[in-house]
Design a protein around this motif. Structure first.
Motif, short mmCIF file in Angstrom:
data_model
loop_
_atom_site.label_atom_id
_atom_site.label_comp_id
_atom_site.label_asym_id
_atom_site.label_seq_id
_atom_site.Cartn_x
_atom_site.Cartn_y
_atom_site.Cartn_z
N GLY A 114 0.85 -1.19 0.00
CA GLY A 114 0.00 0.00 0.00
C GLY A 114 0.88 1.23 0.00
N TRP A 115 0.72 2.05 1.05
CA TRP A 115 1.62 3.19 1.18
C TRP A 115 3.03 2.69 1.42
CZ3 TRP A 115 4.69 3.97 5.45
CH2 TRP A 115 5.48 5.13 5.42
N ARG A 116 4.03 3.39 0.82
CA ARG A 116 5.44 3.08 1.04
C ARG A 116 6.22 4.37 1.31
NH1 ARG A 116 6.00 0.06 -4.68
NH2 ARG A 116 4.72 -1.80 -4.29
N SER A 117 7.25 4.27 2.12
CA SER A 117 8.16 5.40 2.30
C SER A 117 9.05 5.53 1.07
CB SER A 117 9.04 5.19 3.54
OG SER A 117 9.98 4.14 3.30
N GLU A 118 9.68 6.67 0.92
CA GLU A 118 10.61 6.87 -0.20
C GLU A 118 11.78 5.90 -0.12
OE1 GLU A 118 11.83 10.89 -0.67
OE2 GLU A 118 9.80 11.65 -1.05
N ASP A 119 12.27 5.64 1.09
CA ASP A 119 13.38 4.71 1.24
C ASP A 119 13.01 3.30 0.79
OD1 ASP A 119 15.03 6.67 2.23
OD2 ASP A 119 14.69 6.17 4.34
N TYR A 120 11.80 2.87 1.15
CA TYR A 120 11.35 1.54 0.74
C TYR A 120 11.20 1.47 -0.77
CZ TYR A 120 8.48 -2.74 0.88
OH TYR A 120 7.97 -4.00 0.70
N GLN A 121 10.62 2.52 -1.36
CA GLN A 121 10.45 2.54 -2.81
C GLN A 121 11.81 2.49 -3.52
OE1 GLN A 121 7.48 2.38 -4.23
NE2 GLN A 121 8.21 2.42 -6.34
N VAL A 142 8.61 -0.86 -11.55
CA VAL A 142 8.76 -0.08 -10.31
C VAL A 142 9.06 1.37 -10.65
CG1 VAL A 142 9.96 0.15 -8.11
CG2 VAL A 142 9.67 -2.13 -9.13
N ALA A 143 8.28 2.30 -10.09
CA ALA A 143 8.50 3.72 -10.31
C ALA A 143 9.54 4.26 -9.34
CB ALA A 143 7.18 4.48 -10.14
N THR A 144 10.01 5.45 -9.60
CA THR A 144 10.95 6.10 -8.70
C THR A 144 10.21 6.61 -7.46
OG1 THR A 144 10.63 8.30 -9.66
CG2 THR A 144 12.31 6.87 -10.68
N PRO A 145 10.94 6.88 -6.37
CA PRO A 145 10.28 7.44 -5.18
C PRO A 145 9.54 8.74 -5.47
CG PRO A 145 12.46 6.65 -4.62
CD PRO A 145 12.35 6.59 -6.11
N SER A 148 6.17 7.52 -7.67
CA SER A 148 5.38 6.34 -7.31
C SER A 148 4.04 6.71 -6.68
CB SER A 148 6.17 5.47 -6.33
OG SER A 148 5.35 4.44 -5.81
N ALA A 149 2.98 6.05 -7.17
CA ALA A 149 1.65 6.24 -6.57
C ALA A 149 1.58 5.58 -5.19
CB ALA A 149 0.57 5.66 -7.49
N HIS A 150 2.47 4.65 -4.92
CA HIS A 150 2.51 4.05 -3.58
C HIS A 150 3.07 5.05 -2.57
CE1 HIS A 150 1.30 -0.12 -4.36
NE2 HIS A 150 1.94 -0.02 -5.51
N VAL A 151 4.11 5.78 -2.95
CA VAL A 151 4.70 6.76 -2.04
C VAL A 151 3.71 7.88 -1.74
CG1 VAL A 151 6.53 8.48 -1.77
CG2 VAL A 151 7.06 6.23 -2.72
N SER A 152 2.92 8.27 -2.74
CA SER A 152 1.91 9.32 -2.52
C SER A 152 0.65 8.78 -1.86
CB SER A 152 1.56 10.00 -3.84
OG SER A 152 0.95 9.08 -4.74
N THR A 211 4.84 8.90 -14.27
CA THR A 211 6.14 8.36 -13.87
C THR A 211 7.29 8.97 -14.66
OG1 THR A 211 6.14 6.54 -15.48
CG2 THR A 211 5.02 6.15 -13.38
N GLN A 212 6.97 9.90 -15.57
CA GLN A 212 8.00 10.48 -16.43
C GLN A 212 8.30 11.93 -16.06
OE1 GLN A 212 6.59 9.81 -20.43
NE2 GLN A 212 6.17 7.66 -20.01
N ARG A 213 7.83 12.36 -14.91
CA ARG A 213 8.08 13.73 -14.47
C ARG A 213 9.56 13.93 -14.17
NH1 ARG A 213 3.31 12.97 -11.23
NH2 ARG A 213 4.58 12.81 -9.36
#
Length: 213
Positions: A114-121, A142-145, A148-152, A211-213
């Motif tokens: 679900g939600w992830r921290s930037e470090d985990y991502q 896998v998207a970058t931190p 990532s929609a998980h980080v947000s 994911t391309q920002r």
């Protein structure tokens, strides 16, 4: 004894004292050295002053506080950060859908991420690069931190073919849509889906403009 004889004796006494004192001093220094070796001081943090001396902290460990999900976690759990830190509207939609799915014989939606921290991502991205051999291939999974929609907190991964099949048929009514064709477990909230259906999926995350920002 004459004055001259007495004067010649004094240097001999000082020399004798020095001969006795030097070995004793050497023994004391050696004993102190052994004591220091037997009781080493703990390493200091590079930024600590002597008054703040303490052992160095170990490197950070990725755990539940970063979004790691324990086995058996469902959307109804209230003490797992990966679930409770999801966007409230997404979590509410998931719980409504899961409740209705149970009426159709589908067990409570199990969450694998679900939600992830930037470090985990970042850790997951690094592992994907190692697995797929390049950043370009890893980006398909896998998207970058930063993107990532998980980080947000806007995405959830649901485990189980029964749950994902139910969501494929009924998810749009709750605004829950599969985002990527290569990830049938990955769902995000699309408010317009209840009225217009889910938007077309991207083949993989690398094709998603976000994911391309």
């Amino acid at each position: 004894m004459t004055r001259d004889a007495s004067a010649h004796e004094k240097p001999h006494r000082r020399t004798d004292l020095l001969k006795i004192g030097l070995p004793v001093a050497a023994l004391i220094i050696a004993a102190l050295g052994c004591q220091a070796l037997a009781s080493p001081s703990p390493p200091m943090s590079p930024t600590a002053s002597p008054s703040e001396a303490r052992p160095m902290e170990p490197p950070g460990v990725i755990d539940e506080e970063d979004g790691v999900v324990p086995d058996g976690t469902t959307v109804f759990d209230t003490d797992v950060p990966a679930v409770t830190r999801l966007e409230p509207a997404l979590l509410a939609a998931l719980r409504r859908a899961a409740t209705d799915a149970e009426d159709d014989g589908v067990q409570a939606f199990r969450v694998t991420s679900g939600w992830r921290s930037e470090d985990y991502q970042q850790q997951l991205l690094d592992e994907a690069v190692d697995r797929y051999g390049s950043e370009e291939e890893a980006a398909k999974w896998v998207a970058t931190p930063e993107t990532s929609a998980h980080v947000s907190a806007d995405a959830v991964d649901i485990e189980g073919s029964d749950a994902t099949a139910w969501l494929s048929r009924n998810g749009s009514a709750y605004g829950l849509c599969q985002t990527y064709a290569n990830e049938p477990w990955h769902y995000e909230l699309r408010f317009e889906a209840a009225a217009h259906g889910c938007p077309a999926m991207y083949d993989n995350p690398a094709q998603d403009p976000r994911t391309q920002r």
